[in-house]
Design an enzyme around this catalytic site. Structure first.
Site, PDB file in Angstrom:
ATOM      1  N   GLU A 125       1.308  -0.982  -0.347  1.00  0.00           N
ATOM      2  CA  GLU A 125      -0.152   0.083  -0.124  1.00  0.00           C
ATOM      3  C   GLU A 125       0.787   1.244  -0.061  1.00  0.00           C
ATOM      4  OE1 GLU A 125      -2.764  -2.783   1.413  1.00  0.00           O
ATOM      5  OE2 GLU A 125      -0.707  -2.860   1.699  1.00  0.00           O
ATOM      6  N   PHE A 180     -11.216  -7.505  13.543  1.00  0.00           N
ATOM      7  CA  PHE A 180     -10.774  -8.312  12.953  1.00  0.00           C
ATOM      8  C   PHE A 180     -10.704  -7.039  11.285  1.00  0.00           C
ATOM      9  CE2 PHE A 180      -8.808 -10.186   8.252  1.00  0.00           C
ATOM     10  CZ  PHE A 180      -7.807 -10.884   9.225  1.00  0.00           C
ATOM     11  N   GLN A 181      -8.748  -6.624  11.765  1.00  0.00           N
ATOM     12  CA  GLN A 181      -8.110  -5.489  10.943  1.00  0.00           C
ATOM     13  C   GLN A 181      -9.201  -4.445  11.696  1.00  0.00           C
ATOM     14  OE1 GLN A 181      -8.848  -6.893   6.592  1.00  0.00           O
ATOM     15  NE2 GLN A 181      -6.056  -8.137   6.752  1.00  0.00           N
ATOM     16  N   LYS A 190     -17.838  -1.210   5.411  1.00  0.00           N
ATOM     17  CA  LYS A 190     -18.132  -2.301   3.998  1.00  0.00           C
ATOM     18  C   LYS A 190     -19.641  -2.237   4.460  1.00  0.00           C
ATOM     19  CE  LYS A 190     -17.284  -6.802   2.728  1.00  0.00           C
ATOM     20  NZ  LYS A 190     -16.428  -8.211   3.932  1.00  0.00           N
ATOM     21  N   MET A 248      23.919   8.997   2.954  1.00  0.00           N
ATOM     22  CA  MET A 248      24.105  10.870   4.564  1.00  0.00           C
ATOM     23  C   MET A 248      23.876   9.931   5.683  1.00  0.00           C
ATOM     24  SD  MET A 248      23.701  13.834   3.007  1.00  0.00           S
ATOM     25  CE  MET A 248      22.645  14.129   2.081  1.00  0.00           C
TER      26      MET A 248
END
Length: 576
Positions: free
Chosen positions: A59, A121-122, A171, A483
């Site tokens: 993602e 969940f999630q 959802k 760096m």
């Protein structure tokens, strides 16, 4: 909650179908994302939509692809993720886009409304987590609101100071029935960006510049975002005022223009840094007086009067008090200033220009490429510019290679330089380059990346190969987080704590081939040009070019963090 409007004469659809129809209504042609449980309902109508979906491998990659698309095209980039870890993986690209004023809309799934707050969940509190990393965000509980929310999100992302906007969709809302309707008129109380500068302030700014003897125009990403390059160049020409372009503003005025001094800041060139430090009037457009430019603000341009024009009123006076503050869009205010300047003569600054030209002659950017090696990273940038004729969209990650690219590439047009400036996101280059190439398929897009950055997001080259996006990546392999290593050498007694990458365990050519790309390698200076030329002949798949560069090369000039711009380190040994 928004007021709903549900015409009875329209076809009943689901919230998911409304989302896709709303994106189509906004003119979206391309989105980047990864499906998952909570957002899955929206992927079903996407299957038959004309909108092209690019399946990222992470993602974060999807978010940076959307940013690269927005950078290159000037349009709003769109990314999609599911709930929980899908949404939290977007936090970095959202924060990156917020810092660099990149217009993006993120669509995230969420657990059903009845499960919100129950550690389902999630589940993650997406709007709370992303509140500090977005310009605005929405939690939608009524499917009838979807068209208007999406429309508002695109307006907010692209207007005023651009930035990312997130829309979180449970959802059950995606599955509920609704009727799509054209978005309602925008109703955003309290949100009305000021675009035109106050006429009195504009007049005062013109008079201050006309009376100056050592003026500098300090311009940044706001010039690019507002399409103000032509107005900026015209104003500089009629006033004969030198221009410095920040890391985010490269290409705002052509580097080849005699009025352009190049990049100031921590790793800017001496002339750009010192001209700001010694000027008597500093006119800032579309910049935020970033610490990487100012160093210690108490010692920055101490004798200068400040004109600061920015579309975001929160930036004016945040770091440096402005003598003349102007809240305005950069293009609109520069157009106003051109008109207000009228038929005045250019600024009487001949002595100032003589001083500037002396600095340019005495302190040019330079490096020493020996024929027998090792390869200097600056030489790679020069050779890439030569073989491409400078006609490419250049994308960089973060670190030494980013600074060398900005220093040694001549940017003569806006939107040809894409990088992570404010957040400094390692891993930005590969996915951002993919997004840029996806949005500008006819353009050559070449990423320059460090081996440290590359190892963070190289898996997105699988995305590029799978979707036929022939982006090219030059990996500067110096075996370290360069760096970090440079700072450890300069400020930590050379103690290289956790900065070496054990590069001998990685074969970048084989890695590239394993991802469906072409892998090339240059290990000596005479190989650099031919290898880069060969990379340009390959257009049917992504190309990874490993450049085995000098592991001890450092970026100079350098102003130590938090230091004064009066103390520019020109090389490995501090200047007298």
């Amino acid at each position: 909650m928004l007021a709903s409007r549900k015409p009875t004469t329209m076809t009943t659809i689901t919230g998911s179908q409304s989302v896709i129809s709303s994106l189509e209504h906004e003119g979206v042609d391309l989105i980047f994302g990864i499906p998952g449980g909570a957002i899955l309902p929206a992927y079903d109508p996407l299957y038959s939509s004309p909108i092209r979906h690019i399946l990222a491998r992470h993602e974060q990659g999807a978010g940076h692809m959307a940013a690269g698309y927005a950078w290159a095209t000037g349009r709003v980039g769109v990314c999609v993720a599911t709930s929980g870890p899908g949404a939290t993986n977007l936090v970095t690209p959202l924060a990156d886009a917020l810092m660099d004023s990149v217009p993006m809309v993120a669509i995230t799934g969420q657990v059903p409304t009845h499960a919100v707050g129950n550690d389902a969940f999630q589940e993650a509190y997406t709007v709370g987590i992303t509140m500090p990393t977005t310009k605005h965000n929405y939690f939608v509980t009524d499917p009838d609101d979807i068209p208007t929310v999406i429309h508002q999100a695109f307006h907010l992302a692209s207007s005023g100071r651009p930035g990312p906007v997130l829309v979180d969709l449970p959802k059950d809302v995606l599955n509920q029935e609704t009727e799509w309707h054209p978005p309602q008129d925008l109703d955003l109380p309290g949100y009305k960006p000021t675009l035109d500068g106050h006429p009195r302030r504009v007049k005062e700014a013109v008079e201050m510049l006309a009376a100056s003897r050592r003026p500098v125009l300090y311009v940044g990403g706001g010039i690019i975002k507002s399409e103000a390059s032509e107005a900026l160049t015209r104003f500089a020409e009629i006033t004969n005022i030198p221009v410095v372009t920040t890391l985010m503003g490269r290409g705002a005025i052509p580097d080849s223009h005699p009025l352009c001094l190049g990049m100031p800041g921590m790793h800017g060139n001496y002339t750009a840094i010192t001209s700001m430090q010694k000027c008597d009037v500093l006119a800032a457009f579309g910049v935020r007086f970033d610490d990487r430019v100012t160093g210690d603000p108490n010692h920055f341009a101490v004798d200068a009067k400040i004109i600061h024009a920015d579309v975001d009123p929160a930036e004016i006076g945040k770091v440096r008090t402005a003598d003349i503050p102007i809240v305005a869009d950069a293009r609109r205010v520069l157009t106003q200033m051109i008109k207000a300047w009228g038929d005045r003569s250019p600024v009487a600054n001949q002595e100032w220009w003589e001083t500037i030209r002396e600095w340019q002659t005495k302190y040019p950017l330079s490096y020493d490429q020996q024929p027998d090696g090792p390869i200097k990273p600056q030489f790679v940038i020069d050779e890439l510019a030569r073989v491409t004729g400078g006609d490419a969209i250049l994308v960089a990650g973060v670190g030494q290679h980013q600074m060398w690219a900005s220093q040694f590439w001549n940017f003569d047009r806006p939107r040809r330089w894409i990088n992570s400036g404010g957040l400094g996101t390692m891993g930005f280059a590969v996915p951002a380059a993919i997004g840029a190439k996806a949005g500008m398929s006819d353009e050559l897009v070449y990423a320059v990346d460090g081996d440290g950055c590359f190892q963070m997001t190289f898996q997105e080259l699988i995305t590029a190969a799978a979707h036929g996006i022939p982006v090219k990546v030059a990996v500067f392999n110096n075996g370290a987080h360069g760096m970090v290593k440079q700072w450890q050498k300069l400020f930590y007694g050379g103690r290289l704590s956790a900065s070496l990458l054990n590069s001998e365990v990685v074969d970048y050519v084989k890695l590239a081939e394993g991802m469906g790309c072409i892998g090339l390698r240059a290990e000596a200076p005479e190989e650099v040009g031919p290898i880069l030329e060969k990379s340009l002949t390959i257009d049917d798949r992504p190309v990874v070019v490993e450049m085995v560069v000098d592991p001890d090369e450092m970026v100079f000039p350098m102003v130590p963090a938090g230091g004064s711009n009066d103390n520019v380190i020109l090389g490995p040994e501090p200047a007298d």
